[in-house]
Design a protein around this motif. Structure first.
Motif, mmCIF file in Angstrom:
data_model
loop_
_atom_site.group_PDB
_atom_site.id
_atom_site.type_symbol
_atom_site.label_atom_id
_atom_site.label_comp_id
_atom_site.label_asym_id
_atom_site.label_seq_id
_atom_site.Cartn_x
_atom_site.Cartn_y
_atom_site.Cartn_z
ATOM 1 N N LEU A 464 0.887 -1.167 0.030
ATOM 2 C CA LEU A 464 0.079 0.055 -0.046
ATOM 3 C C LEU A 464 0.941 1.317 -0.051
ATOM 4 O O LEU A 464 0.392 2.373 -0.584
ATOM 5 C CB LEU A 464 -0.756 0.000 1.136
ATOM 6 C CG LEU A 464 -2.030 -0.980 1.185
ATOM 7 C CD1 LEU A 464 -2.686 -1.140 2.576
ATOM 8 C CD2 LEU A 464 -2.998 -0.735 0.079
ATOM 9 N N ALA A 465 2.069 1.348 0.642
ATOM 10 C CA ALA A 465 2.673 2.591 0.784
ATOM 11 C C ALA A 465 3.706 2.604 -0.524
ATOM 12 O O ALA A 465 4.216 3.767 -0.744
ATOM 13 C CB ALA A 465 3.603 2.466 2.120
ATOM 14 N N ASP A 466 4.297 1.619 -1.055
ATOM 15 C CA ASP A 466 5.111 1.762 -1.907
ATOM 16 C C ASP A 466 4.705 1.254 -3.452
ATOM 17 O O ASP A 466 5.472 1.471 -4.404
ATOM 18 C CB ASP A 466 6.295 0.874 -1.697
ATOM 19 C CG ASP A 466 7.051 1.165 -0.391
ATOM 20 O OD1 ASP A 466 7.806 0.508 0.313
ATOM 21 O OD2 ASP A 466 6.901 2.567 -0.024
ATOM 22 N N GLU A 500 -7.219 4.753 3.883
ATOM 23 C CA GLU A 500 -6.806 5.767 4.877
ATOM 24 C C GLU A 500 -5.190 5.638 5.110
ATOM 25 O O GLU A 500 -4.594 6.483 5.096
ATOM 26 C CB GLU A 500 -7.406 5.642 5.965
ATOM 27 C CG GLU A 500 -8.934 6.171 5.780
ATOM 28 C CD GLU A 500 -9.644 5.915 7.341
ATOM 29 O OE1 GLU A 500 -9.406 4.692 7.749
ATOM 30 O OE2 GLU A 500 -10.647 6.633 7.489
ATOM 31 N N TYR A 501 -4.844 4.338 5.217
ATOM 32 C CA TYR A 501 -3.240 4.146 5.468
ATOM 33 C C TYR A 501 -2.547 4.560 4.136
ATOM 34 O O TYR A 501 -1.569 5.092 4.271
ATOM 35 C CB TYR A 501 -3.109 2.814 5.724
ATOM 36 C CG TYR A 501 -1.790 2.227 6.057
ATOM 37 C CD1 TYR A 501 -1.115 2.425 7.077
ATOM 38 C CD2 TYR A 501 -0.763 1.858 4.853
ATOM 39 C CE1 TYR A 501 0.267 2.160 7.343
ATOM 40 C CE2 TYR A 501 0.504 1.429 5.039
ATOM 41 C CZ TYR A 501 0.922 1.475 6.371
ATOM 42 O OH TYR A 501 2.245 1.339 6.495
ATOM 43 N N ARG A 505 0.440 7.690 4.404
ATOM 44 C CA ARG A 505 1.672 7.330 4.079
ATOM 45 C C ARG A 505 2.311 8.403 2.568
ATOM 46 O O ARG A 505 3.444 8.663 2.544
ATOM 47 C CB ARG A 505 2.167 5.854 3.486
ATOM 48 C CG ARG A 505 2.081 4.837 4.605
ATOM 49 C CD ARG A 505 2.862 5.086 5.672
ATOM 50 N NE ARG A 505 4.310 4.837 5.384
ATOM 51 C CZ ARG A 505 5.110 3.987 5.327
ATOM 52 N NH1 ARG A 505 4.596 2.731 5.902
ATOM 53 N NH2 ARG A 505 6.465 4.006 4.993
ATOM 54 N N LYS A 506 1.169 8.555 1.699
ATOM 55 C CA LYS A 506 1.729 9.608 0.828
ATOM 56 C C LYS A 506 1.807 10.841 1.542
ATOM 57 O O LYS A 506 2.712 11.866 1.013
ATOM 58 C CB LYS A 506 0.434 9.569 -0.291
ATOM 59 C CG LYS A 506 0.193 8.437 -0.975
ATOM 60 C CD LYS A 506 -0.780 8.833 -2.085
ATOM 61 C CE LYS A 506 -0.830 7.461 -3.256
ATOM 62 N NZ LYS A 506 -1.974 7.610 -4.165
ATOM 63 N N GLN A 507 1.106 11.345 2.402
ATOM 64 C CA GLN A 507 1.389 12.745 2.981
ATOM 65 C C GLN A 507 2.605 12.594 3.724
ATOM 66 O O GLN A 507 3.343 13.579 3.744
ATOM 67 C CB GLN A 507 0.150 12.824 3.849
ATOM 68 C CG GLN A 507 -1.137 12.982 3.419
ATOM 69 C CD GLN A 507 -2.278 13.209 4.337
ATOM 70 O OE1 GLN A 507 -2.021 13.074 5.685
ATOM 71 N NE2 GLN A 507 -3.380 13.189 4.072
ATOM 72 N N ARG A 509 5.266 11.063 2.976
ATOM 73 C CA ARG A 509 6.434 11.043 2.136
ATOM 74 C C ARG A 509 6.344 12.691 1.308
ATOM 75 O O ARG A 509 7.590 12.990 1.318
ATOM 76 C CB ARG A 509 6.069 10.225 0.908
ATOM 77 C CG ARG A 509 6.546 8.945 1.170
ATOM 78 C CD ARG A 509 6.885 7.909 -0.126
ATOM 79 N NE ARG A 509 5.449 7.595 -0.769
ATOM 80 C CZ ARG A 509 4.721 6.701 -0.773
ATOM 81 N NH1 ARG A 509 5.120 5.945 0.143
ATOM 82 N NH2 ARG A 509 3.582 6.649 -1.492
ATOM 83 N N ALA A 510 5.436 13.191 1.206
ATOM 84 C CA ALA A 510 5.497 14.454 0.885
ATOM 85 C C ALA A 510 6.189 15.359 1.673
ATOM 86 O O ALA A 510 6.849 16.525 1.433
ATOM 87 C CB ALA A 510 3.841 15.023 0.592
ATOM 88 N N ILE A 511 5.607 15.293 3.004
ATOM 89 C CA ILE A 511 6.636 16.179 4.065
ATOM 90 C C ILE A 511 8.047 15.909 4.010
ATOM 91 O O ILE A 511 8.913 16.802 3.977
ATOM 92 C CB ILE A 511 5.984 15.546 5.545
ATOM 93 C CG1 ILE A 511 4.405 16.144 5.583
ATOM 94 C CG2 ILE A 511 6.841 16.401 6.505
ATOM 95 C CD1 ILE A 511 3.720 15.690 6.799
ATOM 96 N N ARG A 512 8.493 14.710 4.017
ATOM 97 C CA ARG A 512 10.227 14.260 3.737
ATOM 98 C C ARG A 512 10.324 15.126 2.535
ATOM 99 O O ARG A 512 11.796 15.529 2.528
ATOM 100 C CB ARG A 512 10.309 12.780 3.710
ATOM 101 C CG ARG A 512 9.816 12.094 5.023
ATOM 102 C CD ARG A 512 10.341 10.891 5.058
ATOM 103 N NE ARG A 512 9.832 9.920 5.997
ATOM 104 C CZ ARG A 512 8.787 9.096 5.829
ATOM 105 N NH1 ARG A 512 8.446 8.680 4.624
ATOM 106 N NH2 ARG A 512 8.485 8.174 6.633
#
Length: 512
Positions: A464-466, A500-501, A505-507, A509-512
């Motif tokens: 889901l994350a990658d 939602e998960y 995780r997308k959010q 990554r965007a912060i990083r």
């Protein structure tokens, strides 16, 4: 140091004042003399003189005319006047023109020393206050530029005003990040200020502006100067530094986008440790789409708990080979690091009850950019993998009676995506159903169904994350019979829906 000028139309008075002053405990750089105001005015134009002792009444140009002329020409000079008893009106006018001291003839040594000392102290105080105000103003300007560069909004008036402070620089500039090449635990002070001094030496005060100190030095520099000049100057000062430098930018409005591009270059510099200066040309054409090599990672982790430490090192080198990493945007490397650490965590969770006071240091692997370069990170990653391998090997040697359980766990990790139940696994290791169930729970700390669920959900979280697989595709890939049972299990463990998960995780990554 201060330069002084003594003016009097009488030679013996000039020489007498000069002799007295030379005995005072004050340091002067140069001591000039003049016989009248015209001669003195020329000296003031030709030399940086800060303090003048002048007679009021002189031929050609008297002391008052000299002071008035110096004031009209904005000369920053302190005057001490010397007059006779009958010249009070002249003295009053001199004080109106800004004289800092007043002495009566004949001048006494102690009076002269006192007045000169007071004037010098006042000048030093003014200089300190001026320097302090200038530094505070510069620091305020730098902080405003830094926040604007990092995305804060400022109005057009502020932008126009800031550009006018240094129009030459903001007309055509590059952003430059300097990162000192240091090794973990390397002793010695940082050379940030040394790098800054070198940069100002190359570009000059009008062609260089420091925007950020800290771990990295960020400068705006004159775009007309070739980057190789700065590299050569750093090498001449024996400073090992990695440079990231943007293409030429124009106008302050370009600063935020330029900063974003600079940080991209900085992150990519970790993939190109052999390049001392990285520019946009070095990252043009990098692939933006990829699939992480999960099969290679699974194969690597299947070596855990064996004597094949050489194969583990070989596997890490293959997965993190520089030619592979340099094909893609640096986000690929970041995701690959994260996926490897997550697998390390998964294996460590199983072995942790048997590790005693020993532990892996996985926190040190969470951020690639904590290291001087990718090679240092890979070395640290390999070290933790080999430690995990040793823990697993020692565990297997100490618990040989549970080899069947290890095989069962390996079988689960290889077949979690297939229909799987306790009977199938117990048959695989040729153990009685009930005995295997008790053995599994005793040694693993959870029942078979719970463990299988956790394995499947760990894989699901990673997908889901990658990846961009649909939820229904992920459901099938991790072994759930239908979408409903997968989402129910996911919600029970994670407290949120799979959709939602993924968004969370997308959010992140965007912060990083």
């Amino acid at each position: 140091m201060t330069n002084m000028l003594i003016i009097d139309d009488q030679k013996n008075i000039r020489e007498g004042l000069q002799a007295m002053i030379s005995q005072f405990p004050f340091e002067f750089n140069q001591l000039f003399t003049a016989a009248n105001g015209l001669e003195a005015l020329q000296l003031l134009r030709d030399h940086p003189i800060q303090l003048v002792i002048t007679d009021i009444r002189m031929p050609d140009m008297d002391g008052l005319e000299l002071m008035a002329s110096a004031k009209e020409n904005n000369m920053k000079v302190d005057f001490i006047i010397v007059s006779g008893y009958g010249e009070f009106n002249y003295a009053q006018r001199a004080i109106e023109l800004g004289a800092k001291g007043y002495l009566l003839k004949p001048v006494k040594r102690d009076d002269l020393q006192t007045v000169v000392g007071h004037v010098l102290q006042e000048a030093r105080t003014r200089q300190e206050i001026s320097s302090s105000i200038t530094l505070r103003a510069q620091e305020t300007d730098r902080k405003e530029l830094l926040t604007f560069m990092q995305g804060a909004g400022y109005d057009e008036a502020w932008i126009d005003q800031t550009e006018r402070h240094n129009p030459r620089l903001w007309n055509s500039y590059r952003l430059c990040l300097l990162r000192e090449e240091r090794w973990i635990n390397q002793s010695g002070a940082s050379s940030t200020h040394g790098m800054e001094a070198v940069a100002y030496g190359v570009y000059g005060r009008q062609g260089c502006l420091c925007l950020q100190h800290g771990r990295h030095l960020i400068l705006a520099v004159d775009a007309s100067v070739d980057s190789s000049v700065l590299q050569a100057a750093l090498q001449a000062d024996q400073i090992d530094a990695i440079l990231a430098m943007t293409a030429p930018l124009q106008g302050l409005q370009s600063l935020p986008d330029g900063y974003a591009g600079l940080m991209e270059l900085h992150r990519h510099s970790y993939l190109f440790p052999d390049k001392r200066c990285i520019t946009p040309a070095h990252i043009e054409g990098l692939e933006q789409q990829w699939q992480l090599p999960y099969e290679e990672l699974y194969e690597l982790f299947h070596q855990i708990g064996t004597k094949n430490s050489g194969k583990i090192a070989e596997g890490i080198s293959k997965i993190f080979h520089k030619n592979v990493l340099r094909r893609y945007h640096v986000r690929y490397t970041q995701q690959l690091c994260r996926a490897t650490v997550e697998m390390l965590e998964e294996y460590e969770r199983f072995i942790r009850p048997y590790m005693g006071e020993e532990a892996l240091d996985l926190d040190c692997l969470r951020n690639l950019f904590d290291y001087p370069g990718i090679r240092d990170y890979i070395q640290a990653l390999q070290q933790q993998l080999l430690r995990l391998n040793q823990f697993y090997y020692d565990y297997k040697c100490s618990y040989r009676n549970t080899q069947d359980l290890n095989e069962a766990i390996r079988f689960i990790h290889e077949n979690y995506h297939k229909p799987l139940d306790l009977a199938m696994v117990s048959n695989h290791v040729s153990l009685n159903y009930a005995y295997f169930s008790n053995l599994f729970k005793k040694n693993v700390g959870k029942g078979f169904a719970e463990y299988l669920r956790d394995v499947r959900l760990d894989k699901a979280r990673r997908l889901l994350a990658d990846t961009e697989y649909k939820i229904v595709e992920v459901t099938d890939m991790v072994g759930y019979e239908n979408y409903k049972s997968f989402t129910r299990a996911f919600r029970e463990v994670m407290g949120m829906q799979p959709t939602e998960y993924r968004e969370l995780r997308k959010q992140e990554r965007a912060i990083r």
